[in-house]
Design a protein around this motif. Structure first.
Motif, PDB file in Angstrom:
ATOM      1  N   GLY A  15      11.009  -1.092  -7.439  1.00 54.73           N
ATOM      2  CA  GLY A  15       9.941  -2.047  -7.135  1.00 54.73           C
ATOM      3  C   GLY A  15       8.800  -1.465  -6.321  1.00 54.73           C
ATOM      4  O   GLY A  15       7.776  -2.130  -6.113  1.00 54.73           O
ATOM      5  N   ASN A  18       6.985   1.519  -9.271  1.00 52.40           N
ATOM      6  CA  ASN A  18       6.154   0.902 -10.322  1.00 52.40           C
ATOM      7  C   ASN A  18       4.713   0.650  -9.887  1.00 52.40           C
ATOM      8  O   ASN A  18       3.785   1.115 -10.544  1.00 52.40           O
ATOM      9  N   PRO A  19       4.477  -0.122  -8.799  1.00 54.06           N
ATOM     10  CA  PRO A  19       3.085  -0.396  -8.434  1.00 54.06           C
ATOM     11  C   PRO A  19       2.317   0.855  -8.008  1.00 54.06           C
ATOM     12  O   PRO A  19       1.124   0.976  -8.285  1.00 54.06           O
ATOM     13  N   PRO A 143       3.353  -2.875  -1.752  1.00 46.84           N
ATOM     14  CA  PRO A 143       3.705  -3.388  -3.078  1.00 46.84           C
ATOM     15  C   PRO A 143       4.252  -4.814  -3.018  1.00 46.84           C
ATOM     16  O   PRO A 143       4.547  -5.406  -4.033  1.00 46.84           O
ATOM     17  N   ASN A 226      -1.026  -5.423  -3.188  1.00 43.26           N
ATOM     18  CA  ASN A 226      -0.970  -5.950  -4.563  1.00 43.26           C
ATOM     19  C   ASN A 226      -0.926  -7.483  -4.513  1.00 43.26           C
ATOM     20  O   ASN A 226       0.104  -8.100  -4.765  1.00 43.26           O
ATOM     21  N   ASN A 356       6.576  -7.727  -7.587  1.00 36.44           N
ATOM     22  CA  ASN A 356       5.994  -7.191  -8.827  1.00 36.44           C
ATOM     23  C   ASN A 356       6.199  -8.154  -9.987  1.00 36.44           C
ATOM     24  O   ASN A 356       5.296  -8.404 -10.781  1.00 36.44           O
ATOM     25  N   GLU A 360       3.335 -10.053 -12.216  1.00 38.52           N
ATOM     26  CA  GLU A 360       3.271  -9.909 -13.677  1.00 38.52           C
ATOM     27  C   GLU A 360       3.387 -11.269 -14.361  1.00 38.52           C
ATOM     28  O   GLU A 360       2.706 -11.532 -15.354  1.00 38.52           O
TER      29      GLU A 360
END
Length: 454
Positions: A15, A18-19, A143, A226, A356, A360
């Motif tokens: 997690g 990914n970002p 993130p 994010n 995340n 999404e």
């Protein structure tokens, strides 16, 4: 013209990788080179999943995105999911390893290719101090939500105000619900992330490490997150230094940075399902169910009598119950989640409420059925259900289980709620406007790129 080189350093968990990878790809698209630094253990997993994906794009050392690695300080047989162990090992070994890596790059590349900038995960913010020794400026990237960022930053204040003691325990004298600032929504103190990490000692060790990280925040002006203003207006007005750059979405078709190979067969399966019919069930890279809960979920999916796409990770050791039909669904080991959530067949997302996954889902106008597992996911669930009103939570029975009947009931409640879908679509439009040309997140990304290029 000299292309600036950025060192990107994520915390070693899916997690976080990914970002940071998505952000790195955006830097490359905007004319930077990126050296992406994973731990040795994570690096092997990422490269293996890419080879399985037949994606050799990173073998070319002239590529603008280069994967390298340094040791995490743990032994070969240590459990990398043991957060306490990891958070004790990292500060004792990784700063020195990062220093050596930077020295090697400088010696190898010479003055033409010096590192211009470091982007460190908020949970690796000690890297700013390492960069400082070389005169390299940097940024932190959070993130998770800006609320989590603010909570971490305000630990000394919570101790000072007597909400927690110096051992990070809740004090008995205080309210169950608090506001860090009048502009922010209330927080349930029992949802504090370090109190929800399994063993109490784990949470304390993790928080001690994170406090060590936040002590380096004064070394940068760039606190990136994010998120977007619409999602957390009160928090962002309380800490204007946090710059929203979300939603961080891959513009690449290539999926890099995954710990498992993505099963792309689910996309053609989704093509065969009616629009707005499929339950997408995925609990991230960490969640572990016991056999009883796994059975209830499987049989709950049976009871809904609806098509489902269920991600059951390859490290799952549990047996499917005998009565489980699974005939209406598809089960995969790991899914291309962003593509899945963008598919018109998806009706809702049964999720662990990792940030995340939330970003999404929101970016695609998908509502949520919320089943948090640990850490900040409990507060994220409250935020989705109570503040944004685009999620429904599950009630657990006296044994702490979500029963198959409750699962079926919540799914029915969701399909009978017209408003939740329209609120989700309204929020999607607002969230996506942030990354459109001229939007706030677009502009903030532009600002950081200009700073790196200077």
């Amino acid at each position: 013209m000299n292309i600036p080189t950025v060192l990107a350093l994520p915390f070693p968990a899916q997690g976080h990788v990914n970002p940071m990878m998505t952000f790195s790809q955006k830097l490359v698209e905007n004319g930077c080179k990126v050296i992406f630094v994973n731990t040795d253990f994570v690096h092997k997993r990422v490269v293996r999943s890419m080879v399985e994906q037949q994606d050799h794009s990173l073998d070319d050392s002239s590529s603008l995105l280069k994967l390298v690695s340094i040791p995490d300080g743990l032994g070969p047989d240590d459990d990398r999911n043991d957060q306490a162990k990891l958070c004790e090992a990292i500060p004792s070994s990784m700063p020195e390893a990062l220093e050596e890596l930077i020295e090697d790059i400088i010696h190898l590349k010479g003055e033409n290719n010096r590192i211009s900038f470091i982007v460190a995960d908020l949970c690796m913010a000690w890297a700013l101090d390492v960069g400082n020794k070389f005169g390299i400026k940097g940024a932190v990237l959070c993130p998770a939500s800006s609320t989590l960022f603010t909570l971490m930053y305000n630990i000394p204040k919570l101790i000072n105000d007597g909400i927690i003691d110096s051992d990070y325990e809740l004090t008995l004298t205080k309210e169950k619900r608090i506001r860090i600032s009048p502009s922010m929504p209330e927080m349930d103190t029992e949802d504090f992330f370090w109190l929800n990490m399994g063993h109490p000692l784990t949470g304390k060790k993790v928080l001690k490490y994170l406090e060590h990280c936040t002590r380096n925040l004064h070394l940068t002006e760039w606190w990136l997150c994010n998120t977007t203003h619409e999602l957390e207006p009160g928090t962002l007005s309380f800490v204007p230094k946090i710059l929203p750059i979300g939603p961080l979405l891959r513009s690449h078709t290539k999926s890099m940075g995954q710990f498992w190979e993505e099963d792309l067969s689910c996309m053609s399966w989704l093509d065969q399902q009616p629009h707005g019919s499929v339950l997408y069930v995925a609990f991230g890279s960490f969640t572990l169910f016991d056999q009883n809960q796994f059975n209830e979920l499987a049989l709950g999916l049976n009871l809904t009598n609806r098509p489902f796409l269920w991600v059951v990770r390859e490290d799952n050791k549990l047996e499917y119950p005998n009565e489980f039909l699974g005939s209406k669904g598809k089960i995969v080991g790991w899914a291309p989640q962003q593509k899945v959530l963008n598919h018109p067949a998806i009706a809702c997302f049964v999720t662990h409420c990792g940030w995340n996954s939330i970003m999404e889902g929101l970016s695609n106008g998908i509502p949520f059925l919320c089943w948090p597992y640990f850490a900040d996911q409990l507060h994220n669930k409250t935020h989705l259900c109570d503040e944004l009103k685009v999620g429904l939570g599950f009630d657990k029975d006296k044994n702490g289980l979500v029963s198959r009947k409750v699962f079926k009931m919540k799914v029915e409640q969701f399909f009978n709620d017209e408003n939740i879908k329209s609120r989700s679509m309204g929020l999607k439009e607002k969230v996506m406007n942030n990354i459109a040309k001229g939007g706030p997140s677009y502009e903030n990304l532009d600002r950081i790129v200009k700073c790196i290029k200077e």
